[in-house]
Design a protein around this motif. Structure first.
Motif, PDB file in Angstrom:
ATOM      1  N   VAL A 282     100.645 -79.074 -51.354  1.00  0.00           N
ATOM      2  CA  VAL A 282     101.202 -79.782 -50.779  1.00  0.00           C
ATOM      3  C   VAL A 282     102.780 -80.352 -50.701  1.00  0.00           C
ATOM      4  CG1 VAL A 282     102.052 -81.984 -49.686  1.00  0.00           C
ATOM      5  CG2 VAL A 282      99.322 -80.684 -49.363  1.00  0.00           C
ATOM      6  N   SER A 342      99.472 -81.997 -40.450  1.00  0.00           N
ATOM      7  CA  SER A 342     100.893 -81.864 -41.136  1.00  0.00           C
ATOM      8  C   SER A 342     100.765 -80.303 -41.484  1.00  0.00           C
ATOM      9  CB  SER A 342     100.779 -82.528 -42.223  1.00  0.00           C
ATOM     10  OG  SER A 342     101.406 -82.161 -43.141  1.00  0.00           O
ATOM     11  N   GLY A 343     100.124 -79.829 -41.680  1.00  0.00           N
ATOM     12  CA  GLY A 343     100.065 -78.295 -42.246  1.00  0.00           C
ATOM     13  C   GLY A 343     100.778 -77.375 -41.035  1.00  0.00           C
ATOM     14  N   ASN A 376     105.374 -84.663 -44.664  1.00  0.00           N
ATOM     15  CA  ASN A 376     105.357 -85.140 -46.100  1.00  0.00           C
ATOM     16  C   ASN A 376     105.115 -87.118 -45.426  1.00  0.00           C
ATOM     17  OD1 ASN A 376     105.891 -85.927 -48.463  1.00  0.00           O
ATOM     18  ND2 ASN A 376     107.203 -86.931 -47.945  1.00  0.00           N
ATOM     19  N   ASN A 379     100.934 -86.190 -44.828  1.00  0.00           N
ATOM     20  CA  ASN A 379      99.819 -86.299 -46.470  1.00  0.00           C
ATOM     21  C   ASN A 379     100.641 -87.035 -47.208  1.00  0.00           C
ATOM     22  OD1 ASN A 379      99.712 -83.329 -45.954  1.00  0.00           O
ATOM     23  ND2 ASN A 379     102.094 -82.751 -45.790  1.00  0.00           N
ATOM     24  N   LEU A 445      96.888 -74.255 -46.183  1.00  0.00           N
ATOM     25  CA  LEU A 445      96.618 -75.463 -45.993  1.00  0.00           C
ATOM     26  C   LEU A 445      96.157 -75.721 -44.977  1.00  0.00           C
ATOM     27  CD1 LEU A 445     100.103 -77.353 -47.749  1.00  0.00           C
ATOM     28  CD2 LEU A 445      97.372 -77.700 -48.610  1.00  0.00           C
TER      29      LEU A 445
END
Length: 461
Positions: A282, A342-343, A376, A379, A445
């Motif tokens: 990440v 997020s990925g 971000n 994450n 990810l």
């Protein structure tokens, strides 16, 4: 919260923001430093490497030092060191000296961060969760607006201003901390009677030395070969020294009583290990964009530092806005859905980078920045929650330390990736290649998040 507690929060907050502020402002200054010192991109990237390698080493070491010598002393000493580094860096006669002062600055700010959270935990007993959340705002807020501040300062006063701007923060924090942070308890008899040999064993000085030598030598070997365009015997020797040192480091850490990086913990708790691997990826992906995009805008698209800072602000603001919303979502649904989204966002942002060309509207860059900023924010909360769920309570302190090391490793790898892909000059073609690589990492990810299972410490311990 009492008035004294509020002033304590402000004094600590103004200190801890220095580390993320200085690590983010530099993203706007890379292109300017490359021109000032007539360096290629590979060489100037050491301004990033030096800071994060020093932080990776200094924060855990200073955390242990504070237990023996006192948190107030470490905090105030860190402020003094940061003041000296910020004052001398603009006077650097060459790039080598600038790197030296950058390392000193990293050590000073790491001393502050390593004990800032502990000071708040110990001395603010009422509404402690609120106090810690305020402290996190100082940290995340400084990182978010760092590129914007850097852009404004460089545009109006050139690169030395990104160091001199620290001085009012340092002075204010020192005066408030001197008055509001309670004096340290007298050192214990154990600390008073500890020999240098015992102290070195406690901080694992051998492990720290092997880790630093190995990492620096390996980076020098790889980047020197890339910069020169061919692999010489000298490059092979330097790189081999790095690999051997890292191999000896691994062997040493497996035997050390107080290891710098507890490798045995990784083998014992595989779920926690995978969280850290994911966190490395990440940060590799995020900081490749964070440090690469400003140089692309300034060197390829000829965007000014000021406007680059404004564009980068969209990334930080998206991250700040999403983080509290992500916390509520993750509390209800667990980290897996947030990490999966997020990925996907990072994949879309990386693909968008591949499609950019020299005639694309600059404002379109905001789409990629927004995607990375939102991811971000997800994450920041999701990875931390996944760590806590995969780590037994009895090692949560160790797990948090390893987690921070994973962040630094990801950041260091992002700088290495940029140096290898870009080489001596930042180009549109190189940036598109970077986008392809980031797309592959983002898809990895997504796959890891899809396969992720929420694990509970009680089941693993």
């Amino acid at each position: 919260m009492s008035v004294r507690s509020r002033w304590l929060m402000i004094s600590v907050g103004l200190g801890v923001l220095l580390n993320p502020l200085n690590s983010s402002m530099i993203s706007i200054a890379i292109a300017r430093l490359q021109n000032v010192y007539s360096l290629d991109f590979t060489a100037v990237s050491w301004i990033i490497f030096s800071f994060y390698i020093a932080s990776a080493v200094a924060q855990p070491v200073m955390g242990k030092a504070s237990d023996l010598f006192g948190r107030r002393k470490i905090f105030l000493s860190g402020l003094v060191i940061s003041f000296v580094a910020s004052l001398l860096a603009p006077l650097s006669p060459n790039f080598g000296w600038l790197i030296v002062f950058r390392i000193v600055q990293s050590i000073g700010t790491s001393m502050i961060v390593s004990v800032g959270m502990a000071i708040v935990r110990i001395h603010i007993t009422e509404k402690q969760a609120t106090a810690l959340s305020v402290l996190s705002i100082f940290l995340s807020g400084a990182a978010a607006i760092g590129p914007f501040i850097g852009g404004v300062l460089i545009h109006w006063w050139d690169w030395p201003a990104i160091f001199l701007v620290n001085i009012p923060f340092v002075v204010t924090s020192f005066l408030l901390a001197w008055r509001n942070i309670p004096k340290d308890e007298p050192p214990t008899s154990v600390a008073q009677g500890m020999s240098f040999r015992k102290w070195f064993e406690l901080i694992d000085a051998t492990g720290v030395l092997l880790f630093t030598i190995g990492l620096v030598a390996l980076l020098v070997g790889l980047l020197s070969a890339k910069s020169s365009g061919h692999i010489s015997f000298r490059h092979v020797i330097i790189g081999s020294i790095g690999l051997v040192s890292l191999g000896v480091f691994v062997r040493h850490e497996l035997k050390a009583k107080s290891p710098f990086i507890p490798l045995r913990t990784f083998a014992k708790y595989p779920a926690m290990t995978w969280v850290n691997v994911e966190f490395i990826l990440v940060n590799l992906l995020f900081y490749s964009l964070f440090f690469g995009l400003p140089s692309y805008l300034q060197m390829v698209r000829h965007v000014s530092e000021f406007h680059t800072g404004i564009l980068m602000l969209s990334l930080g603001l998206c991250s700040l806005v999403v983080s509290p919303l992500a916390g509520r979502w993750i509390d209800k649904s667990g980290p897996r859905p947030a990490l999966l989204v997020s990925g996907i966002l990072m994949t879309l942002g990386s693909v968008w980078i591949v499609t950019l060309n020299e005639t694309s509207p600059v404002i379109s860059v905001c789409l990629a920045l927004a995607a990375f900023g939102i991811s971000n924010g997800l994450n920041n909360v999701g990875m931390q929650t996944a760590l806590f769920r995969s780590s037994p309570k009895e090692i949560i302190g160790v797990a948090s330390g390893v987690f921070m090391t994973s962040r630094y490793l990801g950041t260091i790898l992002s700088s290495l990736l940029l140096g290898i892909v870009m080489g001596d000059k930042f180009s549109a073609g190189g940036f598109r290649l970077l986008g392809v690589i980031l797309t592959v990492i983002a898809l990895s990810l997504v796959f890891m998040s899809w396969r992720h299972r929420d694990s509970h410490p009680s089941q693993e311990s």
